[in-house]
Design a protein around this motif. Structure first.
Motif, PDB file in Angstrom:
ATOM      1  N   THR A 111       0.842  -1.190   0.000  1.00 13.94           N
ATOM      2  CA  THR A 111       0.000   0.000   0.000  1.00 13.94           C
ATOM      3  C   THR A 111       0.884   1.250   0.000  1.00 13.94           C
ATOM      4  O   THR A 111       2.116   1.158  -0.037  1.00 13.94           O
ATOM      5  CB  THR A 111      -0.919   0.033   1.238  1.00 13.94           C
ATOM      6  N   PHE A 112       0.243   2.408   0.083  1.00 16.97           N
ATOM      7  CA  PHE A 112       0.993   3.667   0.126  1.00 16.97           C
ATOM      8  C   PHE A 112       1.829   3.789   1.402  1.00 16.97           C
ATOM      9  O   PHE A 112       2.738   4.626   1.477  1.00 16.97           O
ATOM     10  CB  PHE A 112       0.031   4.856   0.014  1.00 16.97           C
ATOM     11  N   LEU A 113       1.544   2.958   2.403  1.00 17.03           N
ATOM     12  CA  LEU A 113       2.317   2.980   3.646  1.00 17.03           C
ATOM     13  C   LEU A 113       3.573   2.117   3.578  1.00 17.03           C
ATOM     14  O   LEU A 113       4.477   2.268   4.409  1.00 17.03           O
ATOM     15  CB  LEU A 113       1.450   2.481   4.809  1.00 17.03           C
ATOM     16  N   SER A 114       3.622   1.222   2.600  1.00 13.18           N
ATOM     17  CA  SER A 114       4.668   0.193   2.596  1.00 13.18           C
ATOM     18  C   SER A 114       6.069   0.769   2.463  1.00 13.18           C
ATOM     19  O   SER A 114       7.006   0.308   3.125  1.00 13.18           O
ATOM     20  CB  SER A 114       4.403  -0.812   1.470  1.00 13.18           C
ATOM     21  N   ARG A 115       6.239   1.760   1.596  1.00 17.43           N
ATOM     22  CA  ARG A 115       7.578   2.329   1.410  1.00 17.43           C
ATOM     23  C   ARG A 115       8.065   3.000   2.689  1.00 17.43           C
ATOM     24  O   ARG A 115       9.232   2.858   3.076  1.00 17.43           O
ATOM     25  CB  ARG A 115       7.581   3.339   0.264  1.00 17.43           C
ATOM     26  N   ALA A 116       7.165   3.721   3.353  1.00 14.83           N
ATOM     27  CA  ALA A 116       7.539   4.363   4.615  1.00 14.83           C
ATOM     28  C   ALA A 116       7.901   3.320   5.661  1.00 14.83           C
ATOM     29  O   ALA A 116       8.818   3.522   6.465  1.00 14.83           O
ATOM     30  CB  ALA A 116       6.402   5.246   5.113  1.00 14.83           C
ATOM     31  N   GLY A 117       7.191   2.196   5.649  1.00 14.03           N
ATOM     32  CA  GLY A 117       7.505   1.132   6.594  1.00 14.03           C
ATOM     33  C   GLY A 117       8.836   0.477   6.298  1.00 14.03           C
ATOM     34  O   GLY A 117       9.625   0.192   7.211  1.00 14.03           O
ATOM     35  N   LYS A 118       9.104   0.250   5.025  1.00 13.23           N
ATOM     36  CA  LYS A 118      10.376  -0.374   4.637  1.00 13.23           C
ATOM     37  C   LYS A 118      11.564   0.499   5.031  1.00 13.23           C
ATOM     38  O   LYS A 118      12.605  -0.002   5.471  1.00 13.23           O
ATOM     39  CB  LYS A 118      10.390  -0.620   3.121  1.00 13.23           C
ATOM     40  N   ASN A 119      11.409   1.803   4.890  1.00 11.46           N
ATOM     41  CA  ASN A 119      12.496   2.741   5.196  1.00 11.46           C
ATOM     42  C   ASN A 119      12.237   3.511   6.488  1.00 11.46           C
ATOM     43  O   ASN A 119      12.716   4.635   6.658  1.00 11.46           O
ATOM     44  CB  ASN A 119      12.672   3.723   4.030  1.00 11.46           C
ATOM     45  N   SER A 120      11.504   2.891   7.400  1.00 11.78           N
ATOM     46  CA  SER A 120      11.085   3.599   8.616  1.00 11.78           C
ATOM     47  C   SER A 120      12.263   4.049   9.474  1.00 11.78           C
ATOM     48  O   SER A 120      12.205   5.099  10.116  1.00 11.78           O
ATOM     49  CB  SER A 120      10.139   2.722   9.445  1.00 11.78           C
ATOM     50  N   MET A 121      13.340   3.264   9.485  1.00  9.79           N
ATOM     51  CA  MET A 121      14.476   3.638  10.319  1.00  9.79           C
ATOM     52  C   MET A 121      15.134   4.919   9.818  1.00  9.79           C
ATOM     53  O   MET A 121      15.532   5.780  10.609  1.00  9.79           O
ATOM     54  CB  MET A 121      15.501   2.504  10.361  1.00  9.79           C
ATOM     55  N   VAL A 122      15.239   5.055   8.507  1.00 14.26           N
ATOM     56  CA  VAL A 122      15.822   6.273   7.934  1.00 14.26           C
ATOM     57  C   VAL A 122      14.926   7.473   8.233  1.00 14.26           C
ATOM     58  O   VAL A 122      15.409   8.556   8.590  1.00 14.26           O
ATOM     59  CB  VAL A 122      16.032   6.101   6.416  1.00 14.26           C
ATOM     60  N   VAL A 123      13.609   7.281   8.099  1.00 16.74           N
ATOM     61  CA  VAL A 123      12.674   8.357   8.437  1.00 16.74           C
ATOM     62  C   VAL A 123      12.810   8.719   9.912  1.00 16.74           C
ATOM     63  O   VAL A 123      12.845   9.901  10.279  1.00 16.74           O
ATOM     64  CB  VAL A 123      11.219   7.935   8.126  1.00 16.74           C
ATOM     65  N   TYR A 124      12.904   7.707  10.752  1.00 16.77           N
ATOM     66  CA  TYR A 124      13.009   7.928  12.198  1.00 16.77           C
ATOM     67  C   TYR A 124      14.235   8.769  12.532  1.00 16.77           C
ATOM     68  O   TYR A 124      14.163   9.711  13.335  1.00 16.77           O
ATOM     69  CB  TYR A 124      13.081   6.576  12.911  1.00 16.77           C
ATOM     70  N   PHE A 125      15.351   8.435  11.916  1.00 21.40           N
ATOM     71  CA  PHE A 125      16.579   9.174  12.191  1.00 21.40           C
ATOM     72  C   PHE A 125      16.502  10.613  11.689  1.00 21.40           C
ATOM     73  O   PHE A 125      16.746  11.565  12.426  1.00 21.40           O
ATOM     74  CB  PHE A 125      17.773   8.480  11.535  1.00 21.40           C
ATOM     75  N   PHE A 126      16.150  10.776  10.430  1.00 19.45           N
ATOM     76  CA  PHE A 126      16.332  12.081   9.802  1.00 19.45           C
ATOM     77  C   PHE A 126      15.185  13.054  10.044  1.00 19.45           C
ATOM     78  O   PHE A 126      15.348  14.254   9.806  1.00 19.45           O
ATOM     79  CB  PHE A 126      16.603  11.907   8.306  1.00 19.45           C
ATOM     80  N   HIS A 127      14.053  12.563  10.547  1.00 19.70           N
ATOM     81  CA  HIS A 127      13.004  13.529  10.892  1.00 19.70           C
ATOM     82  C   HIS A 127      13.431  14.375  12.092  1.00 19.70           C
ATOM     83  O   HIS A 127      12.872  15.447  12.322  1.00 19.70           O
ATOM     84  CB  HIS A 127      11.678  12.812  11.179  1.00 19.70           C
ATOM     85  N   ILE A 128      14.432  13.888  12.832  1.00 19.61           N
ATOM     86  CA  ILE A 128      14.949  14.651  13.973  1.00 19.61           C
ATOM     87  C   ILE A 128      15.444  16.021  13.521  1.00 19.61           C
ATOM     88  O   ILE A 128      15.210  17.038  14.186  1.00 19.61           O
ATOM     89  CB  ILE A 128      16.084  13.871  14.671  1.00 19.61           C
ATOM     90  N   PHE A 129      16.096  16.064  12.367  1.00 19.70           N
ATOM     91  CA  PHE A 129      16.646  17.325  11.877  1.00 19.70           C
ATOM     92  C   PHE A 129      15.532  18.262  11.401  1.00 19.70           C
ATOM     93  O   PHE A 129      15.629  19.481  11.568  1.00 19.70           O
ATOM     94  CB  PHE A 129      17.654  17.050  10.762  1.00 19.70           C
ATOM     95  N   VAL A 130      14.486  17.693  10.814  1.00 11.49           N
ATOM     96  CA  VAL A 130      13.331  18.510  10.429  1.00 11.49           C
ATOM     97  C   VAL A 130      12.658  19.064  11.681  1.00 11.49           C
ATOM     98  O   VAL A 130      12.245  20.230  11.728  1.00 11.49           O
ATOM     99  CB  VAL A 130      12.330  17.685   9.595  1.00 11.49           C
ATOM    100  N   TYR A 131      12.561  18.221  12.695  1.00 13.70           N
ATOM    101  CA  TYR A 131      11.981  18.649  13.973  1.00 13.70           C
ATOM    102  C   TYR A 131      12.753  19.831  14.553  1.00 13.70           C
ATOM    103  O   TYR A 131      12.157  20.793  15.052  1.00 13.70           O
ATOM    104  CB  TYR A 131      11.992  17.471  14.948  1.00 13.70           C
ATOM    105  N   ARG A 132      14.077  19.759  14.497  1.00 12.38           N
ATOM    106  CA  ARG A 132      14.890  20.856  15.035  1.00 12.38           C
ATOM    107  C   ARG A 132      14.608  22.162  14.292  1.00 12.38           C
ATOM    108  O   ARG A 132      14.578  23.243  14.895  1.00 12.38           O
ATOM    109  CB  ARG A 132      16.379  20.515  14.934  1.00 12.38           C
ATOM    110  N   LEU A 133      14.401  22.063  12.987  1.00 10.70           N
ATOM    111  CA  LEU A 133      14.084  23.260  12.208  1.00 10.70           C
ATOM    112  C   LEU A 133      12.734  23.842  12.623  1.00 10.70           C
ATOM    113  O   LEU A 133      12.591  25.049  12.818  1.00 10.70           O
ATOM    114  CB  LEU A 133      14.069  22.924  10.713  1.00 10.70           C
ATOM    115  N   ILE A 134      11.743  22.970  12.758  1.00  6.78           N
ATOM    116  CA  ILE A 134      10.404  23.426  13.143  1.00  6.78           C
ATOM    117  C   ILE A 134      10.433  24.060  14.529  1.00  6.78           C
ATOM    118  O   ILE A 134       9.778  25.072  14.788  1.00  6.78           O
ATOM    119  CB  ILE A 134       9.416  22.247  13.116  1.00  6.78           C
TER     120      ILE A 134
END
Length: 334
Positions: free
Chosen positions: A257-280
């Motif tokens: 589904t549309f969620l599958s790619r995010a799930g497959k690469n969830s660890m990368v999203v988990y790590f790098f959203h930290i930097f987006v969070y810092r910007l926000i």
């Protein structure tokens, strides 16, 4: 031959990683501005990492002799890399260099706890009734002040039961659950899960409890509770987590589904959203609990997950991590 992916778990991870990103972004934007924002954030906090830990335990089977090197390569090295990058980023912004390896802040605690769990698995699995004991230890740990001084330790105690449940859960168990939970049962259990989650979140807000007590980031006393009341709340947290796991395993699709790619690469999203969070966190343009801000935060979270889950970022990240792993252990045999 390419390894066959389990899209059920990819879809679950994709949804959970969206909730993780959304809760982090909402926490510095809309949460303090409205009761609805606070309620939603608290509700998400009550189950999202429980499900994540369950899935992590499920995929921690059969490590065998490669346990040590595999975990250093796949968990510890990425953790160290992102910890250093976060520290350097904060140094650039604030001028203060704080490298917190053993007391990680924000989202990085998960990786340190996961590394600890996987390293201890060969010993934990030798303990009789280890799941029951892990629940008991988690309930009692909220009574001790060391939990507050070492928050990662508290999170480890709290999340170990879910990790072990995932570890001991087999594909056959999942199949039996999905066969048993047909449409009526799914509706009943999902309704119970929603009522329990939002009811518990509302109870915490109404009584001005520190929601961290559910997750063992703080002691019962520091949250303004007696030990008995704190343990009752912690039990409620476990009940909500178990309901979430049952509902997600039964209700999510096994197809891509549309969620599958995010799930497959969830660890990368988990790590790098930290930097987006810092910007926000440093750009106060979205603040307050209006409907418009809620929509903006949700869209920003979805866009962040979509962008960071692109395969290109995963490939780059793993090239760097594999290079560091090969530097430590030598090149892996193909």
């Amino acid at each position: 031959m390419a390894e066959k992916r389990e899209y059920l778990f990819d879809n679950i991870k994709g949804f959970i990683i969206f909730l993780v990103v959304w809760e982090h972004f909402a926490g510095v934007t809309i949460r303090s501005g409205s009761l609805a924002g606070d309620l939603l954030c608290t509700a998400v906090l009550l189950f999202h990492m429980s499900v994540m830990m369950f899935v992590s335990g499920y995929f921690s089977k059969n490590l065998g002799r490669r346990n040590m090197e595999y975990n250093i390569r796949k968990v510890l090295i990425p953790y160290m890399l992102i910890t250093v990058l976060v520290a350097l980023g904060e140094w650039v912004v604030s001028g203060r260099l704080r490298l917190k390896i053993f007391s990680p802040g924000f989202a990085l605690w998960y990786m340190l706890v996961l590394f600890l769990f996987r390293m201890l698995l060969p010993y934990l699995t030798r303990v009789r009734h280890v799941i029951l004991l892990s629940f008991l230890v988690a309930l009692l740990s909220g009574m001790f002040p060391d939990v507050e001084r070492f928050s990662t330790l508290g999170r480890a105690f709290t999340n170990l039961p879910f990790f072990l449940l995932g570890y001991y859960c087999s594909g056959e168990h999942v199949e039996k659950l999905r066969n048993w939970m047909k449409r009526p049962e799914r509706i009943i259990y999902t309704t119970a899960f929603v009522i329990l989650t939002f009811g518990s979140a509302g109870m915490a807000i109404q009584n001005d409890w520190d929601a961290n007590v559910y997750r063992n980031n703080t002691t019962y006393a520091a949250a303004g509770m007696s030990n008995l009341l704190g343990m009752e709340c912690r039990l409620l947290f476990y009940l909500i987590g178990c309901f979430a796991i049952l509902c997600f395993l039964a209700c999510f699709s096994r197809k891509r589904t549309f969620l599958s790619r995010a799930g497959k690469n969830s660890m990368v999203v988990y790590f790098f959203h930290i930097f987006v969070y810092r910007l926000i966190d440093h750009i106060p343009y979205i603040s307050g609990g209006s409907l418009l801000n809620f929509i903006l935060v949700t869209l920003l979270s979805a866009a962040t997950v979509w962008l960071l889950s692109m395969d290109i970022w995963s490939k780059i990240f793993h090239i760097v991590v594999n290079f560091l792993g090969d530097f430590c252990f030598g090149k892996q045999k193909s």
